[in-house]
Design a protein around this motif. Structure first.
Motif, short mmCIF file in Angstrom:
data_model
loop_
_atom_site.label_atom_id
_atom_site.label_comp_id
_atom_site.label_asym_id
_atom_site.label_seq_id
_atom_site.Cartn_x
_atom_site.Cartn_y
_atom_site.Cartn_z
N GLU A 90 -20.68 23.57 24.62
CA GLU A 90 -19.28 23.99 24.63
C GLU A 90 -18.90 24.54 23.26
N LYS A 91 -18.22 25.69 23.26
CA LYS A 91 -17.78 26.29 22.01
C LYS A 91 -16.30 26.63 22.10
N ASN A 92 -15.64 26.60 20.96
CA ASN A 92 -14.25 27.02 20.87
C ASN A 92 -13.33 26.26 21.84
N MET A 93 -13.56 24.95 21.98
CA MET A 93 -12.62 24.16 22.76
C MET A 93 -11.25 24.27 22.08
N GLY A 94 -10.23 24.47 22.86
CA GLY A 94 -8.92 24.72 22.30
C GLY A 94 -8.69 26.17 21.97
N GLY A 95 -9.73 27.00 22.13
CA GLY A 95 -9.57 28.43 21.90
C GLY A 95 -9.23 28.81 20.48
N LEU A 96 -9.81 28.09 19.53
CA LEU A 96 -9.54 28.36 18.11
C LEU A 96 -10.60 29.28 17.53
N PHE A 97 -10.16 30.36 16.89
CA PHE A 97 -11.04 31.32 16.25
C PHE A 97 -10.52 31.62 14.85
N GLU A 98 -11.37 32.25 14.03
CA GLU A 98 -10.97 32.54 12.65
C GLU A 98 -9.74 33.43 12.59
N ASN A 99 -9.60 34.31 13.56
CA ASN A 99 -8.51 35.28 13.51
C ASN A 99 -7.34 34.96 14.44
#
Length: 333
Positions: A90-99
């Motif tokens: 699983e990646k980016n749980m919560g939908g958090l990205f650098e931008n």
């Protein structure tokens, strides 16, 4: 030999030893199209034309996870000799990205067909255009359970996720909307108020709802009678008003649970109106998610019991597209 050259040689030797040890631990695995696998990713080189769905079935166990592969790769079609990265965690749980961060729009519909006297009615050809736009532009229709996992930071969802909801329980949902949704492989969440179910030919029956549920739809509560849960009637005391409101949300859940053999966890507030006391009541009787008609989309830090939702009333595509905000630009570095 100078000290500088000695230091350079030693550095190179250390790098070679380190690189060799890494290769020994993480050597590529040759197995069909799989050429490399770590704990986080598998890398495939296709030997013949294939599909993301096939790769999802082989490497993730089910084609329903195809969106994980599509989100991780910037290619739309697979050709021979394509390299494809398959995320195994699983990646980016919560939908958090650098931008920035992800948010989920929830669309609200009511009736479908040719009745032009009601602003709540969406013509079938307009609804078809809207669903086609979602499909053609890579949107994924998710379920309330998927959304709840996202809101509670338990699971990853597609980058362009959207939840489709339909209030009241009109028969046109079954007759008009369902065939269109089926064409694009979408489902929806239906919120019914129990006094309306089966009351006339314009309403869905419990058998209709069972059929939709069997085809992947989610059925939620819209209370018993669709009364405004924030307005006390002139003949009600504060205590009777509280008891009536609790009965509206509790009894509707109990009836739906019994008729559909489920644990109903989703609630749509009539007219989208709610109060702090109502949120407490809804949570106390077992709802885990509730929707309003406040405009906007929902990041993972939204209140699950007061989610924003856009009513789709206008018939033009520009207005529809404006409701599909799935990302908020913000530097998180």
């Amino acid at each position: 030999m100078g000290n500088g050259k000695v230091a350079l040689i030693l550095t190179c030797l250390i790098f070679v030893i380190f690189f060799t040890s890494c290769v020994a631990k993480n050597s590529p695995v040759q197995h069909g199209s799989l050429i490399y696998k770590s704990n986080d990713y598998a890398l495939c080189k296709l030997e013949k034309e294939g599909s993301f769905a096939q790769l999802a079935t082989i490497h993730l166990g089910d084609k329903k996870w195809v969106w994980k592969i599509e989100d991780a790769n910037n290619i739309n079609t697979l050709r021979e000799d394509s390299f494809v990265a398959i995320p195994l965690k699983e990646k980016n749980m919560g939908g958090l990205f650098e931008n920035g961060y992800q948010s989920v729009p929830i669309l609200c519909y009511h009736k479908f067909g040719t009745d032009r006297s009601s602003p709540l009615t969406i013509p079938s050809h307009v609804f078809n255009q809207q669903m086609k736009y979602l499909k053609d532009n890579g949107y994924r229709v998710i379920s309330p359970k998927n959304l709840l996992d996202f809101l509670e930071y338990r699971g990853q969802i597609p980058k362009k996720s959207v939840l489709i909801t339909m209030d009241d329980g009109y028969r046109s949902v079954y007759d008009v909307a369902w065939p269109i949704l089926k064409k694009y492989e979408f489902t929806a969440t239906i919120f019914v108020y129990t006094n309306y179910v089966g009351i006339s030919k314009k309403a869905m029956s419990w058998e209709d709802l069972r059929t939709l549920k069997a085809h992947g739809f989610t059925i939620g509560s819209h209370t018993v009678s669709h009364r405004d849960l924030t307005q006390k009637q002139p003949d009600e005391t504060a205590d009777t008003f509280y008891n009536h409101i609790k009965e509206e949300v509790f009894l509707s859940k109990k009836i739906i649970d019994r008729e559909l053999s489920q644990d109903t966890i989703c609630l749509s507030f009539p007219y989208g109106r709610y109060s702090p006391d109502l949120l407490k009541i809804a949570e106390s009787v077992g709802y885990r998610m509730a929707v309003t008609v406040e405009r906007g989309s929902n990041p993972f830090f939204s209140n699950p019991l007061a989610l924003k939702r856009d009513m789709i009333l206008k018939k033009d595509m520009k207005s529809f597209i404006s409701r599909l905000k799935t990302f908020n630009n913000l530097s998180l570095k």
